[in-house]
Scaffold this active site. Structure first.
Site, PDB file in Angstrom:
ATOM      1  CG  ASP A  73      -0.453  -0.808   2.123  1.00  0.00           C
ATOM      2  OD1 ASP A  73       0.535   0.130   2.750  1.00  0.00           O
ATOM      3  OD2 ASP A  73      -0.860  -1.310   2.809  1.00  0.00           O
ATOM      4  CG  ASP A  75       0.991   5.169   4.709  1.00  0.00           C
ATOM      5  OD1 ASP A  75      -0.081   4.009   4.385  1.00  0.00           O
ATOM      6  OD2 ASP A  75       2.566   3.469   5.287  1.00  0.00           O
ATOM      7  CG  ASP A 149      10.390   0.686  12.011  1.00  0.00           C
ATOM      8  OD1 ASP A 149      10.463   2.061  10.725  1.00  0.00           O
ATOM      9  OD2 ASP A 149       9.568   0.488  11.855  1.00  0.00           O
TER      10      ASP A 149
HETATM   11  P1  ATP Z   1       5.075  -3.108   5.254  1.00  0.00           P
HETATM   12  O1  ATP Z   1       4.939  -2.560   3.535  1.00  0.00           O
HETATM   13  O2  ATP Z   1       4.785  -4.121   5.415  1.00  0.00           O
HETATM   14  O3  ATP Z   1       3.287  -1.866   5.308  1.00  0.00           O
HETATM   15  P2  ATP Z   1       5.923  -0.797   6.445  1.00  0.00           P
HETATM   16  O4  ATP Z   1       7.149   0.248   6.232  1.00  0.00           O
HETATM   17  O5  ATP Z   1       4.813  -0.136   5.275  1.00  0.00           O
HETATM   18  O6  ATP Z   1       6.089  -2.324   6.005  1.00  0.00           O
HETATM   19  P3  ATP Z   1       4.094  -0.139   7.975  1.00  0.00           P
HETATM   20  O7  ATP Z   1       3.108  -0.272   9.565  1.00  0.00           O
HETATM   21  O8  ATP Z   1       2.795   0.160   7.411  1.00  0.00           O
HETATM   22  O9  ATP Z   1       5.121  -0.522   7.605  1.00  0.00           O
HETATM   23  O10 ATP Z   1       4.390   1.404   9.298  1.00  0.00           O
HETATM   24  C1  ATP Z   1       4.438   2.675   7.547  1.00  0.00           C
HETATM   25  C2  ATP Z   1       6.086   3.278   8.058  1.00  0.00           C
HETATM   26  O11 ATP Z   1       5.424   4.022   9.294  1.00  0.00           O
HETATM   27  C3  ATP Z   1       7.355   2.653   8.362  1.00  0.00           C
HETATM   28  O12 ATP Z   1       7.194   1.902   6.850  1.00  0.00           O
HETATM   29  C4  ATP Z   1       7.591   3.271   9.213  1.00  0.00           C
HETATM   30  O13 ATP Z   1       8.744   4.488   8.592  1.00  0.00           O
HETATM   31  C5  ATP Z   1       6.679   4.389   9.709  1.00  0.00           C
HETATM   32  N1  ATP Z   1       6.759   3.399  11.536  1.00  0.00           N
HETATM   33  C6  ATP Z   1       5.487   2.587  11.800  1.00  0.00           C
HETATM   34  N2  ATP Z   1       5.450   1.545  12.296  1.00  0.00           N
HETATM   35  C7  ATP Z   1       6.713   1.943  13.152  1.00  0.00           C
HETATM   36  C8  ATP Z   1       7.421   2.492  14.525  1.00  0.00           C
HETATM   37  N3  ATP Z   1       6.096   0.407  15.102  1.00  0.00           N
HETATM   38  N4  ATP Z   1       8.374   3.159  15.107  1.00  0.00           N
HETATM   39  C9  ATP Z   1       7.845   3.989  14.300  1.00  0.00           C
HETATM   40  N5  ATP Z   1       8.241   3.938  13.107  1.00  0.00           N
HETATM   41  C10 ATP Z   1       7.389   2.879  12.569  1.00  0.00           C
HETATM   42 MG    MG Z   2       2.609  -0.156   4.890  1.00  0.00          MG
END
Ligand code: ATP
Ligand code: MG
Length: 451
Positions: A73, A75, A149
């Site tokens: 997805d 963001d 993160d």
């Molecule tokens: P995925 O493809 O699995 O969704 P993602 O990196 O997009 O991976 P998400 O959980 O959707 O993971 O989170 C989106 C973004 O928000 C991350 O890439 C990170 O930058 C930030 N983020 C999410 N959770 C945390 C956290 N616990 N602490 C700090 N930053 C976070």
């Molecule tokens: Mg994500």
């Protein structure tokens, strides 16, 4: 500046909060194929930019695009406030009370738009263990980057200029296939212990190494997860199990020493020799489905992960003289209760799990109207898939799974013929001889027909 110099002389890694400049990477350097970018995400960034705001695709989507993977997805991060964002789009909804984000809908696709968050967690309210409880100030882009993160999750992509802004060396780490937490690892895990699970998920999913400093404190800090609200742990566990790399994630948890005492679910799953084959098959099956883009039901998955615990409790109740079906329900209650303290299984998921478990003895009653009634059950498909897993793991004879496969496919006459196949029916209901453990080993299923 002086702080930076002292740090360099002392050999201390760069402090996340002092990094205000981003490296810029053009199309040749980042290699993102514009065709892989969601047109709706581009629409959102363009509309915001046209209105005079900064707007970037951010987080996991940028990471995956640079890696040449298809993002799950998209963001978007912006300096517009949620109200300002909402005004620009026809179907936009402000979500959340403390930290508001905006969901912009385009048909089925949801683009999540977040206002840059402020970085400083120093003044934020924390619990007794240092976990940040509220952290909802808006801030500058570099602050937003610092509170993400991992370095690879803190890159911003502007589709109009095709430029990636990288504040924490994410591009370098992607090339080195290295997962590195931003800032001081201990402090970041303390602020939000869920990051421990995120390390495991990304390392397994991307097949990245974990930077030594990121990895070193993990096992020691694992107990901090106990203080995180159960609903958040559940969300992160679900992401881990539905990542398409669940098997690799669980192996990684074990490798990082995070499998013990972290969650009752993991103790059960990773430390039960009897159920290992079953769990392995269930996870392999789930991973395959996710990779093929097929839907996966969390209820089915959790029902599988905890099945052998249910079996154990079921036998114990029956050994104590309970009737078989009530025993199964008592066992299900015990297992679900044992998990809910730390793993907030949503009611809907728990109901699915119960249905799938409760259906299992019914598959063994292959007489009269019973099989026809079972075909009508709204969760029949899940129950049947579960039955096949039990067969494949050797828990019960594979004949019974085959019988049901035939029965489902058959027409009226063939079904009657199948129902007449008495001898097979009698032997099939009995589970294969189970390895005895702690005085158990009663035939678990034979007495079901008496119920
Ligand atoms: P995925 O493809 O699995 O969704 P993602 O990196 O997009 O991976 P998400 O959980 O959707 O993971 O989170 C989106 C973004 O928000 C991350 O890439 C990170 O930058 C930030 N983020 C999410 N959770 C945390 C956290 N616990 N602490 C700090 N930053 C976070
Ligand atoms: Mg994500």
């Amino acid at each position: 500046m002086i702080k930076k110099l002292i740090r360099r002389i002392l050999g201390v890694g760069s402090d996340a909060s002092t990094t205000t400049q981003a490296k810029r990477f053009g199309p040749e350097a980042h290699g993102i194929n514009p065709d892989d970018v969601s047109p709706n995400a581009v629409r959102v960034t363009q509309a915001l930019q046209k209105a005079g705001y900064k707007a970037f695709i951010v987080g996991g989507a940028v990471r995956d695009l640079v890696l040449g993977l298809k993002p799950k997805d998209f963001d978007v991060a912006t300096d517009a406030t949620p109200e300002e964002v909402k005004r620009l789009f026809r179907r936009a909804f402000i979500i959340g009370r403390r930290f508001q984000i905006v969901h912009v809908m385009f048909g089925q696709e949801l683009i999540e738009v977040t206002t840059f968050r402020g970085s400083s967690t120093d003044d934020a309210p924390k619990d007794a263990h240092g976990r940040v409880l509220r952290d909802n100030t808006f801030g500058e882009q570099h602050e937003d980057a610092a509170r993400r993160d991992f370095t690879i999750n803190a890159m911003y992509y502007d589709p109009s200029q095709q430029v990636v802004l990288d504040y924490h060396g994410g591009m370098k780490d992607i090339r080195a296939r290295m997962l590195r937490i931003i800032g001081t690892p201990e402090a970041r895990y303390r602020e939000d212990p869920v990051r421990l699970l995120r390390v495991v998920r990304f390392a397994a999913k991307l097949e990245f190494k974990i930077a030594p400093a990121t990895r070193a404190p993990m096992a020691v800090m694992a107990p901090l997860i106990n203080n995180v609200p159960a609903a958040r742990v559940f969300d992160e566990m679900l992401k881990l199990l539905m990542s398409g790399h669940a098997m690799a994630c669980l192996q990684r948890l074990r490798k990082e020493g995070l499998h013990h005492g972290l969650l009752p679910l993991l103790d059960v799953v990773l430390e039960q020799p009897l159920g290992e084959k079953f769990v392995t098959l269930a996870l392999a099956n789930t991973d395959e489905r996710v990779r093929q883009g097929k839907p996966v039901s969390p209820g089915f998955l959790f029902a599988a992960l905890l099945w052998h615990q249910v079996l154990e409790r079921w036998e114990a109740y029956r050994a104590a003289g309970e009737f078989p079906i009530p025993s199964l329900h008592l066992a299900a209650d015990d297992v679900l209760d044992g998990q809910t303290e730390k793993l907030a299984l949503q009611r809907r998921i728990a109901t699915d799990m119960r249905d799938i478990w409760a259906m299992q003895p019914r598959f063994e009653r292959r007489i009269g109207k019973s099989p026809y009634k079972l075909l009508e059950h709204p969760r029949m498909r899940a129950g049947y898939d579960f039955l096949l897993l039990r067969c494949a793991s050797g828990e019960i004879e594979s004949e019974i799974g085959q019988w049901w496969t035939d029965f489902i496919d058959a027409d009226g006459q063939e079904r009657e013929a199948l129902l007449q196949r008495k001898p097979a029916q009698e032997t099939a209901a009995a589970p294969k001889k189970r390895r005895r453990r702690g005085g158990r080993g009663r035939n678990q299923t034979r007495s079901e027909s008496a119920d």
